[in-house]
Enzyme design. Structure first.
Site, PDB file in Angstrom:
ATOM      1  N   LYS A 123      -0.395   1.874  -1.885  1.00  0.00           N
ATOM      2  CA  LYS A 123      -0.781   2.598  -3.100  1.00  0.00           C
ATOM      3  C   LYS A 123      -2.291   2.626  -3.338  1.00  0.00           C
ATOM      4  O   LYS A 123      -2.799   3.520  -4.021  1.00  0.00           O
ATOM      5  CB  LYS A 123      -0.090   1.991  -4.320  1.00  0.00           C
ATOM      6  CG  LYS A 123       1.408   2.247  -4.404  1.00  0.00           C
ATOM      7  CD  LYS A 123       1.704   3.655  -4.865  1.00  0.00           C
ATOM      8  CE  LYS A 123       3.172   3.820  -5.235  1.00  0.00           C
ATOM      9  NZ  LYS A 123       3.461   5.181  -5.741  1.00  0.00           N
ATOM     10  N   SER A 127       5.733  -0.169   3.580  1.00  0.00           N
ATOM     11  CA  SER A 127       4.852   0.315   2.516  1.00  0.00           C
ATOM     12  C   SER A 127       4.240  -0.782   1.661  1.00  0.00           C
ATOM     13  O   SER A 127       3.214  -0.554   1.007  1.00  0.00           O
ATOM     14  CB  SER A 127       5.607   1.301   1.616  1.00  0.00           C
ATOM     15  OG  SER A 127       6.743   0.687   1.041  1.00  0.00           O
TER      16      SER A 127
END
Length: 313
Positions: free
Chosen positions: A37, A288
């Protein structure tokens, strides 16, 4: 702005044998702040004008976007305020505070936190940094694919976790610009699968509740900007159970000594559960994030033991 790491790509002989494919993991759990992110958040914040920067930024997040926004904003001397769901793992809340943000805990899921953040954004005239539904954020996430295809140009498939769709949109656009024939496969948790439902017109595209150990992708509806990109560039979306995700987490921790959070293990879970029908020889898997609440490990181990793929446990 020197913020983002170039993360490594790892492979595993045992996983290659298990899946019958050459598998390459893009280790965004080793990114600064522990998740991908940061890429989108830092790209967005880097575009702010001086007047926007002086106003400060606001965001809503289940954790990893919060840390990315806080880290990138503090790096530039910008104030940040982050709204997070009440059930956000404490490790993510504390980490976000540590990066310099003001935290507000509210709502059952991302959607409620998002709505509260939008109200405050209007009242306080802050700049909103969306976790997925923003072109600059999407472009930032796409840098993962650019790096990955430099590191492993032979990839024919990339498997990507899906929540709101910012990660898979950015990766799909970037990857198919480099190689139009590459297949992009999204993986979503069964307990939070609105993008899958809408993609296949098999259920509600906005779900009332979400329930999954993959809290980072527990989104009630896909993005307004991201979903058309998913329709255009993504080849397939599959779903996995919490037992599948837990098994992938335990396997990577025990066999690869790598800590993954639920969302971070979702793409790997998709490969384990659906790999037999995925015609790939050189398969990329996006890991991720790794911001795992360790207090939940006993529950994760218990879930993993219920999985039918017991040979991995």
């Amino acid at each position: 702005m020197d913020v983002v790491h170039r993360t490594p790509v790892h492979s595993s002989t045992s996983i290659n044998k298990l899946t019958g494919k050459n598998v390459y993991f893009k280790m965004e759990n080793q990114q600064k702040t522990g998740a991908f992110k940061l890429r989108g958040a830092s790209n967005k914040i880097a575009q702010l004008t001086d007047s926007e920067a002086r106003r400060g930024v606001i965001a809503a997040s289940a954790g990893n976007h919060a840390q990315g926004v806080a880290f990138a904003a503090t790096k530039l001397g910008i104030n940040s305020k982050i709204f997070m769901p009440e059930k956000t793992p404490n490790a993510k809340v504390q980490a976000t505070k540590g990066y310099g943000a003001q935290i507000v805990l509210t709502g059952e899921s991302f959607q409620e936190a998002y709505e509260a953040a939008m109200e405050t954004q209007q009242k306080e005239d802050l700049v909103f940094v969306h976790p997925f539904d923003d072109p600059d954020v999407i472009a930032g996430q796409g840098t993962i694919a650019l790096e990955m295809l430099q590191q492993e140009p032979s990839l024919d498939t990339i498997m990507v976790p899906v929540g709101g769709g910012g990660l898979i949109s950015g990766i799909a656009i970037a990857a198919k610009h480099i190689n139009p024939k590459i297949r992009i496969i999204g993986v979503q948790a069964k307990g939070a699968s609105p993008a899958y439902n809408r993609f296949y017109r098999s259920g509600p595209s906005t779900v009332k509740t979400v329930s999954t150990i993959a809290d980072g992708i527990a989104v009630k509806k896909p993005g307004i900007q991201t979903f058309p990109l998913i329709q255009q560039y993504v080849d397939d979306i599959v779903t996995v159970s919490d037992e599948d995700i837990a098994l992938a987490m335990v396997y990577m921790l025990e066999r690869r000594k790598s800590l993954l959070e639920g969302a971070g293990a979702t793409a790997f879970a998709g490969l384990l559960a659906h790999g037999h029908r995925i015609p790939s020889k050189q398969c990329g898997v996006i890991v991720s994030g790794g911001n795992m609440d360790l207090s939940k490990m006993p529950m994760i181990q218990s879930l993993a033991q219920k999985n039918h793929l017991t040979c991995l446990a």
